[in-house]
Scaffold this motif. Structure first.
Motif, PDB file in Angstrom:
ATOM      1  N   ILE A   1     -13.423   2.436  -5.506  1.00 12.48           N
ATOM      2  CA  ILE A   1     -12.318   1.515  -5.729  1.00 12.48           C
ATOM      3  C   ILE A   1     -12.204   1.243  -7.217  1.00 12.48           C
ATOM      4  O   ILE A   1     -13.224   1.127  -7.916  1.00 12.48           O
ATOM      5  CB  ILE A   1     -12.516   0.204  -4.925  1.00 12.48           C
TER       6      ILE A   1
ATOM      7  N   ILE B   1      -9.186  -7.902  -4.946  1.00 13.28           N
ATOM      8  CA  ILE B   1      -8.456  -7.026  -4.033  1.00 13.28           C
ATOM      9  C   ILE B   1      -9.476  -6.310  -3.152  1.00 13.28           C
ATOM     10  O   ILE B   1     -10.449  -5.738  -3.661  1.00 13.28           O
ATOM     11  CB  ILE B   1      -7.619  -5.986  -4.787  1.00 13.28           C
ATOM     12  N   THR B   2      -9.251  -6.341  -1.876  1.00 13.61           N
ATOM     13  CA  THR B   2     -10.153  -5.693  -0.923  1.00 13.61           C
ATOM     14  C   THR B   2      -9.377  -4.747  -0.022  1.00 13.61           C
ATOM     15  O   THR B   2      -8.283  -5.087   0.429  1.00 13.61           O
ATOM     16  CB  THR B   2     -10.879  -6.744  -0.082  1.00 13.61           C
ATOM     17  N   TRP B   3      -9.949  -3.600   0.223  1.00 20.54           N
ATOM     18  CA  TRP B   3      -9.389  -2.665   1.194  1.00 20.54           C
ATOM     19  C   TRP B   3     -10.093  -2.884   2.530  1.00 20.54           C
ATOM     20  O   TRP B   3     -11.316  -2.911   2.609  1.00 20.54           O
ATOM     21  CB  TRP B   3      -9.598  -1.225   0.751  1.00 20.54           C
TER      22      TRP B   3
ATOM     23  N   CYS C   1      -4.598  -3.387   2.036  1.00 22.19           N
ATOM     24  CA  CYS C   1      -5.205  -4.111   0.928  1.00 22.19           C
ATOM     25  C   CYS C   1      -4.825  -5.585   1.043  1.00 22.19           C
ATOM     26  O   CYS C   1      -3.734  -5.927   1.510  1.00 22.19           O
ATOM     27  CB  CYS C   1      -4.824  -3.538  -0.421  1.00 22.19           C
TER      28      CYS C   1
ATOM     29  N   CYS D   1      -2.665   0.411  -4.077  1.00 18.84           N
ATOM     30  CA  CYS D   1      -2.211  -0.924  -3.721  1.00 18.84           C
ATOM     31  C   CYS D   1      -1.547  -1.517  -4.952  1.00 18.84           C
ATOM     32  O   CYS D   1      -2.203  -1.722  -5.974  1.00 18.84           O
ATOM     33  CB  CYS D   1      -3.391  -1.781  -3.275  1.00 18.84           C
TER      34      CYS D   1
ATOM     35  N   GLU E   1       0.820  -1.205   0.000  1.00 18.40           N
ATOM     36  CA  GLU E   1       0.000   0.000   0.000  1.00 18.40           C
ATOM     37  C   GLU E   1       0.857   1.258   0.000  1.00 18.40           C
ATOM     38  O   GLU E   1       1.998   1.251   0.489  1.00 18.40           O
ATOM     39  CB  GLU E   1      -0.908   0.058   1.231  1.00 18.40           C
TER      40      GLU E   1
END
Length: 122
Positions: free
Chosen positions: A69, A34-36, A95, A22, A6
């Motif tokens: 996003i 991909i997840t924050w 992330c 990320c 990140e």
């Protein structure tokens, strides 16, 4: 395997904006969700936004309409644009990556970045 990193954290005033990035090295990056996530001091980690390999996005209710996003598969990067920030949204933003389907549960992700700090002053 994908290794997220990140960047872009920092300070903003309430109502302001920040953009997090990320970067995910790895040959099969485009197949990953991909997840924050964010974690405030003393609180559990919570999902903020996800983007799957097709570019489909989902958001936590508290950030809908304010956070966006996006991903650039050619550059192997995912971005989180955060607008109208609130003081309670300060914390460590991370992330995480997993192959294929996105999930909100942190323990579904085995690949994490080191996190970036976000401070929001009121």
């Amino acid at each position: 395997q994908v290794q997220p990193v990140e960047s872009g954290g920092g300070s903003a005033q309430a109502g302001g904006s920040l953009r997090l990035s990320c970067t995910a090295s790895g040959y099969t990056y485009s197949t990953y969700c991909i997840t924050w996530f964010r974690q405030a001091p003393g609180k559990e980690r919570e999902g903020v936004a996800t983007i799957d390999y097709d570019g489909m996005t989902t958001y936590a209710d508290l950030v809908k309409g304010r956070f966006t996003i996006s991903r650039d598969n050619a550059k192997k990067m995912v971005f989180l644009q955060m607008n109208s920030l609130k003081s309670e949204e300060a914390g460590t933003y991370s992330c995480a990556a997993r192959r294929y389907a996105c999930m909100w549960q942190p323990n579904a992700y085995g690949l994490w970045g080191q996190g970036t700090q976000v401070t929001v002053s009121s």
